[in-house]
Write a protein that holds these residues in place. Structure first.
Motif, short mmCIF file in Angstrom:
data_model
loop_
_atom_site.label_atom_id
_atom_site.label_comp_id
_atom_site.label_asym_id
_atom_site.label_seq_id
_atom_site.Cartn_x
_atom_site.Cartn_y
_atom_site.Cartn_z
N ASP A 50 79.64 83.33 -35.66
CA ASP A 50 79.66 84.68 -36.21
C ASP A 50 80.65 85.53 -35.42
O ASP A 50 81.41 85.02 -34.58
CB ASP A 50 78.26 85.28 -36.21
CG ASP A 50 77.70 85.55 -34.81
OD1 ASP A 50 78.37 85.22 -33.80
OD2 ASP A 50 76.57 86.09 -34.71
N THR A 57 74.54 80.28 -34.11
CA THR A 57 75.57 80.33 -35.17
C THR A 57 76.71 79.36 -34.91
O THR A 57 77.59 79.23 -35.75
CB THR A 57 76.18 81.75 -35.30
OG1 THR A 57 77.07 82.01 -34.20
CG2 THR A 57 75.11 82.83 -35.35
N ARG A 148 75.39 83.41 -42.49
CA ARG A 148 74.73 84.14 -41.40
C ARG A 148 74.00 83.18 -40.46
O ARG A 148 72.79 83.18 -40.36
CB ARG A 148 73.79 85.19 -41.98
CG ARG A 148 74.53 86.41 -42.55
CD ARG A 148 73.68 87.11 -43.57
NE ARG A 148 74.20 88.42 -43.93
CZ ARG A 148 75.16 88.63 -44.83
NH1 ARG A 148 75.74 87.61 -45.44
NH2 ARG A 148 75.56 89.86 -45.11
N GLY A 149 74.78 82.33 -39.81
CA GLY A 149 74.23 81.47 -38.77
C GLY A 149 73.43 80.30 -39.30
O GLY A 149 73.32 80.06 -40.50
N LEU A 192 67.62 82.83 -36.38
CA LEU A 192 68.85 82.05 -36.24
C LEU A 192 68.54 80.72 -35.54
O LEU A 192 68.13 80.70 -34.39
CB LEU A 192 69.90 82.81 -35.42
CG LEU A 192 70.62 83.96 -36.09
CD1 LEU A 192 71.61 84.59 -35.11
CD2 LEU A 192 71.36 83.49 -37.34
#
Length: 307
Positions: A50, A57, A148-149, A192
Motif C-alpha cells: 500500500d 499488504t 486494500r492489502g 489486514l
C-alpha cells in the motif's frame, strides 16, 4: 502493543520487468522498495504494497529469469488473497480477463481466482464496508476499486493439526470456521492479513519450489521483544528452533520450517520501509544494504534492465 497477522509473502518470479508491470500496472500496487536479494545481489528484490508499505499488504518477489517453473503440491503456500471493495468485483473481472479469473464463493464471500504471468495463484475477495479505507491510486484504477492489502493465504498440507497449533499458540490466531476440508484461522480484530486457511490433503506429491511458487510466509512481531517471545514459545511448546535473527534493513527476521514444511518467518514491524528514503519516494531508487554499497556499480551493471 501486540500486533498479529501476516507481515508479508515472498515469492519467486521470472522476468523482472514483466513482474514489475503486472503488479504495479495491472494490479495497481505500489512499488515500496526496490532492492536486491541480500544472498544473491545479482537479482532484484521487489516489495509491493500500500502507500505506506504497511505490514499485511506486502507481497515481495525474487525475479530469477531462468528459474524453472514450480510444481504445486503439499507443503506450500497455495494461494495469496487480496481484499477489494465488494462493489469492485465487476471492475476486476473485466480488468483481469487476460488472466481468465474464476468466480466462486468461500466462507460466504465472493472470490475471483487467477494466476500471475509466472503461474502464481492469486485471488481477490470482495468485502462490504471497506471503500473508505485508504487506497493507493494508480493509472486506470480508481481509489474505490483499488486493492486494500491481504485478506488471507491458504496452505496445502498433509495434516494441518500441528500447524494450526502454532498459529494459535505463537501467532495469536483462533480457529474460526471449517468448509470443504479447509480450516480457517483468524486473528480477532485484524483486518489486514488476519486469516490463514489450512487445507489438509493426503496423497499429493510434495511441492517443488520454482517460478510462480511462494518462497516463504512472514508473520508480524511488533518489535524484537515480541519476536523473542514467539521464538521462546516455538522452542518450549513446539520443540522448534528458529535461525538467528537476520537484519533485513526494513525488518528483523527469524526463520523456521513449520511441521507441514512451509518456510515461516517472523518479521518485526520496525523500522519499516521509510528508514532509508522518504515515504513519498518509496520504490524509486535502488536501495542496497550497507554491506553491498561499495559494490553498487558492479551490482547495477549486472541487474536486468527495467526500462
Amino acid at each position: 502493543m501486540i500486533r498479529n497477522g501476516i507481515h508479508h509473502v515472498t515469492a519467486i518470479a521470472g522476468h523482472a520487468r514483466r513482474n514489475l508491470d503486472f503488479y504495479t500496472r495491472t494490479l495497481g500496487l505500489r512499488l515500496v522498495k526496490k532492492t536486491v536479494n541480500f544472498d544473491d545481489p545479482g537479482a532484484y528484490h521487489f516489495y509491493y504494497g500500500d502507500a505506506a508499505g504497511s505490514p499485511g499488504t506486502i507481497l515481495t518477489f525474487f525475479p530469477w529469469e531462468h528459474a524453472a517453473p514450480g510444481r504445486a503440491g503439499i507443503g506450500e503456500l497455495q494461494e495469496t488473497v487480496f481484499r477489494i471493495p465488494q462493489a469492485a468485483l465487476g471492475f476486476w473481472t473485466q480488468r483481469l480477463m487476460a488472466q481468465a479469473p474464476e468466480r466462486s464463493t468461500r466462507f460466504g464471500e465472493t472470490v475471483l481466482s487467477f494466476r500471475d504471468p509466472d503461474g502464481m495463484r492469486l485471488a481477490l475477495i470482495g468485502l462490504p464496508g471497506i471503500e473508505s479505507e485508504p487506497a493507493w491510486e494508480s493509472e486506470g484504477i480508481a481509489a474505490e476499486c483499488a486493492i486494500r492489502g491481504f485478506h488471507s493465504v491458504s496452505l496445502m498440507l498433509e495434516d494441518g493439526t500441528a500447524t494450526g497449533a502454532i498459529l494459535s499458540d505463537v501467532f495469536g490466531f483462533t480457529e474460526a470456521a471449517k468448509e470443504d476440508g479447509v480450516t480457517r484461522f483468524q486473528v480477532p480484530g485484524t483486518s489486514l492479513g488476519g486469516i490463514v486457511d489450512l487445507r489438509s490433503v493426503g496423497g499429493f506429491l510434495p511441492a517443488r519450489l520454482g517460478r510462480g511458487s511462494v518462497h516463504h510466509l512472514a508473520f508480524r512481531a511488533a518489535d524484537d521483544a515480541a519476536q523473542a517471545e514467539m521464538v521462546r514459545k516455538l522452542a518450549e511448546n513446539h520443540r522448534i528452533q528458529t535461525t538467528e535473527q537476520k537484519n533485513r534493513d526494513y525488518f528483523r527476521s527469524v526463520y523456521f520450517r513449520e511441521p507441514g514444511h512451509v518456510l515461516f518467518e517472523i518479521a518485526t514491524d520496525i523500522p519499516g520501509f521509510a528508514v532509508d528514503e522518504p515515504a513519498e519516494q518509496l520504490g524509486q531508487a535502488l536501495k542496497l544494504p550497507r554491506f553491498l554499497e561499495d559494490h553498487r556499480a558492479t551490482i547495477e551493471a549486472a541487474l536486468p534492465a527495467l526500462g
